[in-house]
Design a protein around this motif. Structure first.
Motif, PDB file in Angstrom:
ATOM      1  N   GLN A   1       0.830  -1.209   0.000  1.00  0.00           N
ATOM      2  CA  GLN A   1       0.000   0.000   0.000  1.00  0.00           C
ATOM      3  C   GLN A   1       0.864   1.258   0.000  1.00  0.00           C
ATOM      4  OE1 GLN A   1      -2.403  -0.592   3.502  1.00  0.00           O
ATOM      5  NE2 GLN A   1      -4.055  -1.585   2.361  1.00  0.00           N
ATOM      6  N   LEU A   2       1.943   1.243   0.787  1.00  0.00           N
ATOM      7  CA  LEU A   2       2.850   2.399   0.820  1.00  0.00           C
ATOM      8  C   LEU A   2       3.521   2.616  -0.535  1.00  0.00           C
ATOM      9  CD1 LEU A   2       4.779   2.288   4.226  1.00  0.00           C
ATOM     10  CD2 LEU A   2       2.980   3.866   3.519  1.00  0.00           C
ATOM     11  N   VAL A   3       3.950   1.528  -1.172  1.00  0.00           N
ATOM     12  CA  VAL A   3       4.590   1.634  -2.490  1.00  0.00           C
ATOM     13  C   VAL A   3       3.614   2.236  -3.493  1.00  0.00           C
ATOM     14  CG1 VAL A   3       5.475   0.276  -4.447  1.00  0.00           C
ATOM     15  CG2 VAL A   3       6.301  -0.186  -2.136  1.00  0.00           C
ATOM     16  N   GLU A   4       2.378   1.762  -3.477  1.00  0.00           N
ATOM     17  CA  GLU A   4       1.364   2.288  -4.401  1.00  0.00           C
ATOM     18  C   GLU A   4       1.096   3.763  -4.134  1.00  0.00           C
ATOM     19  OE1 GLU A   4      -1.005   2.558  -7.557  1.00  0.00           O
ATOM     20  OE2 GLU A   4       0.251   0.845  -7.058  1.00  0.00           O
ATOM     21  N   LEU A   5       0.971   4.140  -2.876  1.00  0.00           N
ATOM     22  CA  LEU A   5       0.761   5.542  -2.517  1.00  0.00           C
ATOM     23  C   LEU A   5       1.950   6.389  -2.966  1.00  0.00           C
ATOM     24  CD1 LEU A   5      -0.915   7.708  -1.062  1.00  0.00           C
ATOM     25  CD2 LEU A   5       0.241   7.051   1.047  1.00  0.00           C
ATOM     26  N   ASN A   6       3.139   5.876  -2.772  1.00  0.00           N
ATOM     27  CA  ASN A   6       4.360   6.573  -3.183  1.00  0.00           C
ATOM     28  C   ASN A   6       4.370   6.787  -4.701  1.00  0.00           C
ATOM     29  OD1 ASN A   6       6.807   7.780  -2.465  1.00  0.00           O
ATOM     30  ND2 ASN A   6       7.952   5.934  -2.955  1.00  0.00           N
TER      31      ASN A   6
END
Length: 196
Positions: free
Chosen positions: A180-185
């Motif tokens: 989720q963090l990678v996608e948000l980034n």
């Protein structure tokens, strides 16, 4: 080992400028070589490494030492070396305090059952209390693999935002959260396009 580690792959994709690790192995270094070979990183395990760092490359801080270094005094392995580490007065501790005061921090793989993290969070809270300026404090997050209302309350009282795993399995939950963090980034890095 690293090729099979989805967590390592995701950590590299997140492009953190500074990574503190208490692991002695070279897993993070191998992950950079595997998943982002063009990314420059600088390993820091002692005061000489701090002096050599330009600050431009990703810093991998080996907080409990590094098995590949010739400086055996940097390795925190025995009970007495852990107690010495709790003094928080070594060059790496001073660097860490400096980083904590000026940057957002995200703890992954720790819990309040770890005495080191409890002492560290206590000291961090004391530093910020002494300045009476919680508005200026950079955000601090701690990832919990399972919900724990008591730990969550303690963390919140110390100005730390608990982030709870989306999955009851610790490994699966950690991977899902990092994805989720990678996608948000990625979304934050992609410039917005306006249709004409």
């Amino acid at each position: 080992m690293v090729k099979a580690s989805k967590v390592h792959e995701l950590l590299i994709q997140l492009k953190f400028p500074i990574i503190y690790t208490t692991n002695y192995d070279n897993g993070l270094e191998m992950a950079f070589e595997e998943y982002s070979p063009c990314t420059k990183y600088h390993k820091i395990a002692n005061v000489e490494d701090i002096a050599k760092s330009s600050g431009c490359d990703t810093q991998i801080i080996k907080f409990h030492g590094d098995m590949e270094t010739k400086d055996e005094s940097s390795i925190v392995l025995t009970e007495s070396s852990f107690f010495d580490r709790l003094d928080f007065e070594s060059p790496l501790d001073i660097k860490f305090r400096s980083d904590i005061l000026g940057k957002s921090i995200f703890f992954l793989g720790y819990s309040l059952s770890d005495i080191n993290i409890r002492v560290l969070l206590h000291k961090l809270n004391q530093i910020w209390k002494s300045f009476n300026s919680s508005a200026d404090r950079p955000p601090v997050y701690l990832f919990l693999t399972t919900p724990n209302p008591i730990q969550e309350r303690i963390l919140c009282a110390r100005g730390i935002t608990p982030v709870i795993s989306p999955n009851p399995d610790p490994r699966t939950g950690t991977i899902a959260f990092l994805e989720q963090l990678v996608e948000l980034n990625r979304k934050l890095e992609t410039p917005c396009r306006k249709d004409k």
